[in-house]
Design a protein around this motif. Sequence first.
Motif, short mmCIF file in Angstrom:
data_model
loop_
_atom_site.label_atom_id
_atom_site.label_comp_id
_atom_site.label_asym_id
_atom_site.label_seq_id
_atom_site.Cartn_x
_atom_site.Cartn_y
_atom_site.Cartn_z
N PRO A 283 21.44 -7.05 -53.31
CA PRO A 283 20.78 -7.62 -54.49
C PRO A 283 21.59 -8.78 -55.07
CG PRO A 283 21.80 -5.49 -55.01
CD PRO A 283 21.89 -5.66 -53.53
N GLN A 284 20.87 -9.77 -55.56
CA GLN A 284 21.53 -10.92 -56.17
C GLN A 284 22.11 -10.53 -57.52
OE1 GLN A 284 18.87 -14.13 -56.93
NE2 GLN A 284 20.47 -15.57 -57.54
N VAL A 285 23.32 -10.99 -57.77
CA VAL A 285 23.98 -10.71 -59.05
C VAL A 285 24.12 -12.03 -59.80
CG1 VAL A 285 26.08 -9.90 -60.16
CG2 VAL A 285 25.20 -8.71 -58.15
N VAL A 286 23.71 -12.02 -61.05
CA VAL A 286 23.77 -13.22 -61.89
C VAL A 286 24.86 -13.02 -62.93
CG1 VAL A 286 22.50 -14.71 -63.47
CG2 VAL A 286 21.31 -13.63 -61.54
N ASP A 287 25.82 -13.93 -62.96
CA ASP A 287 26.91 -13.82 -63.92
C ASP A 287 26.45 -14.33 -65.28
OD1 ASP A 287 30.01 -13.34 -64.10
OD2 ASP A 287 29.60 -15.18 -65.22
N VAL A 288 26.79 -13.59 -66.32
CA VAL A 288 26.33 -13.95 -67.67
C VAL A 288 26.85 -15.32 -68.09
CG1 VAL A 288 28.27 -12.82 -68.83
CG2 VAL A 288 26.08 -13.09 -70.02
N TRP A 289 28.03 -15.69 -67.58
CA TRP A 289 28.61 -16.97 -67.99
C TRP A 289 27.96 -18.16 -67.30
CZ3 TRP A 289 31.14 -16.29 -72.24
CH2 TRP A 289 31.77 -15.07 -72.46
N SER A 290 27.10 -17.88 -66.31
CA SER A 290 26.37 -18.97 -65.65
C SER A 290 25.09 -19.34 -66.38
CB SER A 290 26.04 -18.57 -64.21
OG SER A 290 25.08 -17.52 -64.18
N LEU A 291 24.69 -18.52 -67.36
CA LEU A 291 23.45 -18.79 -68.08
C LEU A 291 23.69 -19.83 -69.17
CD1 LEU A 291 22.14 -15.13 -68.54
CD2 LEU A 291 21.61 -16.75 -66.69
N PRO A 292 22.80 -20.80 -69.32
CA PRO A 292 22.95 -21.78 -70.41
C PRO A 292 22.74 -21.12 -71.76
CG PRO A 292 20.83 -22.08 -69.32
CD PRO A 292 21.58 -21.06 -68.52
N THR A 293 23.53 -21.50 -72.73
CA THR A 293 23.38 -20.94 -74.07
C THR A 293 22.26 -21.67 -74.81
OG1 THR A 293 24.97 -22.43 -75.10
CG2 THR A 293 25.83 -20.40 -74.10
N TRP A 294 21.85 -21.07 -75.89
CA TRP A 294 20.79 -21.65 -76.70
C TRP A 294 21.22 -23.00 -77.27
CZ3 TRP A 294 15.91 -21.41 -76.97
CH2 TRP A 294 15.20 -21.82 -78.10
N ALA A 295 22.50 -23.20 -77.50
CA ALA A 295 22.99 -24.45 -78.09
C ALA A 295 22.79 -25.63 -77.16
CB ALA A 295 24.47 -24.32 -78.46
N VAL A 296 22.87 -25.39 -75.85
CA VAL A 296 22.76 -26.51 -74.90
C VAL A 296 21.39 -26.59 -74.27
CG1 VAL A 296 25.22 -26.38 -74.38
CG2 VAL A 296 23.61 -25.13 -72.95
N SER A 297 20.52 -25.61 -74.53
CA SER A 297 19.16 -25.68 -73.99
C SER A 297 18.41 -26.81 -74.66
CB SER A 297 18.42 -24.35 -74.23
OG SER A 297 19.09 -23.29 -73.60
N GLU A 298 17.55 -27.43 -73.89
CA GLU A 298 16.82 -28.59 -74.42
C GLU A 298 15.82 -28.15 -75.46
OE1 GLU A 298 14.89 -32.63 -73.35
OE2 GLU A 298 16.28 -31.70 -72.05
N PRO A 299 15.82 -28.71 -76.69
CA PRO A 299 14.83 -28.33 -77.71
C PRO A 299 13.42 -28.63 -77.22
CG PRO A 299 16.63 -29.57 -78.70
CD PRO A 299 16.79 -29.68 -77.20
N GLY A 300 12.52 -27.68 -77.41
CA GLY A 300 11.13 -27.88 -77.01
C GLY A 300 10.33 -28.54 -78.11
N THR A 301 9.03 -28.58 -77.90
CA THR A 301 8.14 -29.15 -78.91
C THR A 301 8.10 -28.22 -80.12
OG1 THR A 301 6.78 -30.10 -77.17
CG2 THR A 301 5.80 -29.96 -79.36
N PRO A 302 8.35 -28.75 -81.33
CA PRO A 302 8.33 -27.87 -82.51
C PRO A 302 6.95 -27.28 -82.73
CG PRO A 302 8.42 -30.19 -83.17
CD PRO A 302 8.63 -30.15 -81.69
#
Length: 530
Positions: free
Chosen positions: A8-27
């Motif tokens: 099974p594929q394992v995803v490291d938590v530190w590889s996930l982008p945080t909310w601060a760097v995620s691109e803001p969507g349409t309000p």
Amino acid sequence: MEPLGVKPQVVDVWSLPTWAVSEPGTPPLLPPQPTPNHAMPPFRISKSLNNKICLWNGDITCLNVEAIVHSTNESLNERSATSERLLYKAGSGLKYELAHNIKSCKTGEVCITDGYNLPARYVIHTVGPRYNIKYQTAAESALHYCYRRTLECAREKKIRTIAFCPINSVRRGFPPDQGGHIALRTVRRFLERFSQHMERIVFVVNSIDVSIYEILLPLYFPRTMQDEDCGCYLLPNDLGDELGEPLIPDRQIRIIDNPQHKYEDLEDSADLAAQFQSSVSIGDHAFSQMEEDIDKQRLLGGQPAYATADPETASMTSDLQHKQSYGWKNGSSKEDSFYAQDPNPAESDSARYERLLRRAKTEDLSEVSGIGCLYQCGVDKFGRPVIIFIGKWFKFNEINLEKAILYLIYLLDPLVRGDYVIVYFHTITTTENHPSLAWIREVYEVLEYKYKKNLKAFYIVHPTLWTKIMTWWFTTFMAPQIKHKVHSVPGVEYLYDIIDQDQLEIPAYITEHDMTVNGIRYYKPGSASS
């Protein structure tokens, strides 16, 4: 479950982008001339908090994190896809510990175990509440405590990274949008007080919940000034106490003005909603005594439980089953004539829809539009169009059904390209207003995928036993993909949490009937009246 020999594929938590760097969507789209619920933004921009939050659409059992949250039942043996996958991957050690050491967990409480073969070190098990709209405050408080006690448990164990699945279970009838509000509010309040104890909190969502969290996250964890401003309008008046616990006195004690009105049909609806895996409540009627797994009984050759119900209900249900099994395509009733005359039955669904759309734009539909049973009346608190359907004005045996489906397409096609909600008022309807299941199914099949995908909620106001049986049958056997979106509510008042009163235009007879049967003091969010 992975095939044999496949790691099974394992995803490291530190590889996930945080909310601060995620691109803001349409309000979110605000209603025209909106009235703010809050004079000042309840939640301010905090880059440090946003850096601790992640939104991820994936499999929580594959996440390499210190702790994952497992939403289960009181016996810790919930039969859901997520639970079964988690227990399978964790191995027999976790099953043994749950069955022999922990044994049970109360609603709103938590218990913690090792992760065994999972990438996570710990699993925090919690039991979400069953939702009953009469006891809405109790359900919301219990869900708050699930999140709060999970976070407190993680703090005590010095767990610094944790992944949450949505604890508000659609299987128990909890509205996903309300559950999202409680989850995000509780986490935000916790981080405001104990941010130094937590480094990553991941909200693991599926394709259904991701759109809800994408809308709500900017309100509780704003990244721009525009997000803060939207929070003034779109966040509910009640944001709980300093820990995020709901406090709504108006819902805790309700005074019934009509002494003849009783709530027995609601008090026992929680268990039934869980059994049907929907928010449809049937109450004390014998039909509600059905056992949990009808399909399993049928496959094993047993009789369905409605055979032991009262004769009237058994007859109704038997007729529905007969139609579902034999009558969909072979009937010659009026409602089937429109589809029987289809000039090209071999054409694709998309081509058929486009042909009907062209007809809808060119033909005279005034005889149907003039009835006024279907219209858009405004937007909800997320800026989504609200479509109103008045059951009493829909004369199924008199209306031109061919024109009706064309008008439905003509009205809804431009609205369903984005998210939308439908409110159906079953108030004071009679048998002449009841469409057949065959016709409902044909309408459902002729509509394009966007209608189902972008429908976010379908509210049935003033449902009757007939409505509940039809709804349960249709969403169980013919449209299970929208089952979690259908909610029965006993009165107009309950819509005000999602739709402002000035955005809800309904005939006067509905409000008059509502006050007669419910004794409602037309509660408006933010009012101090009891």
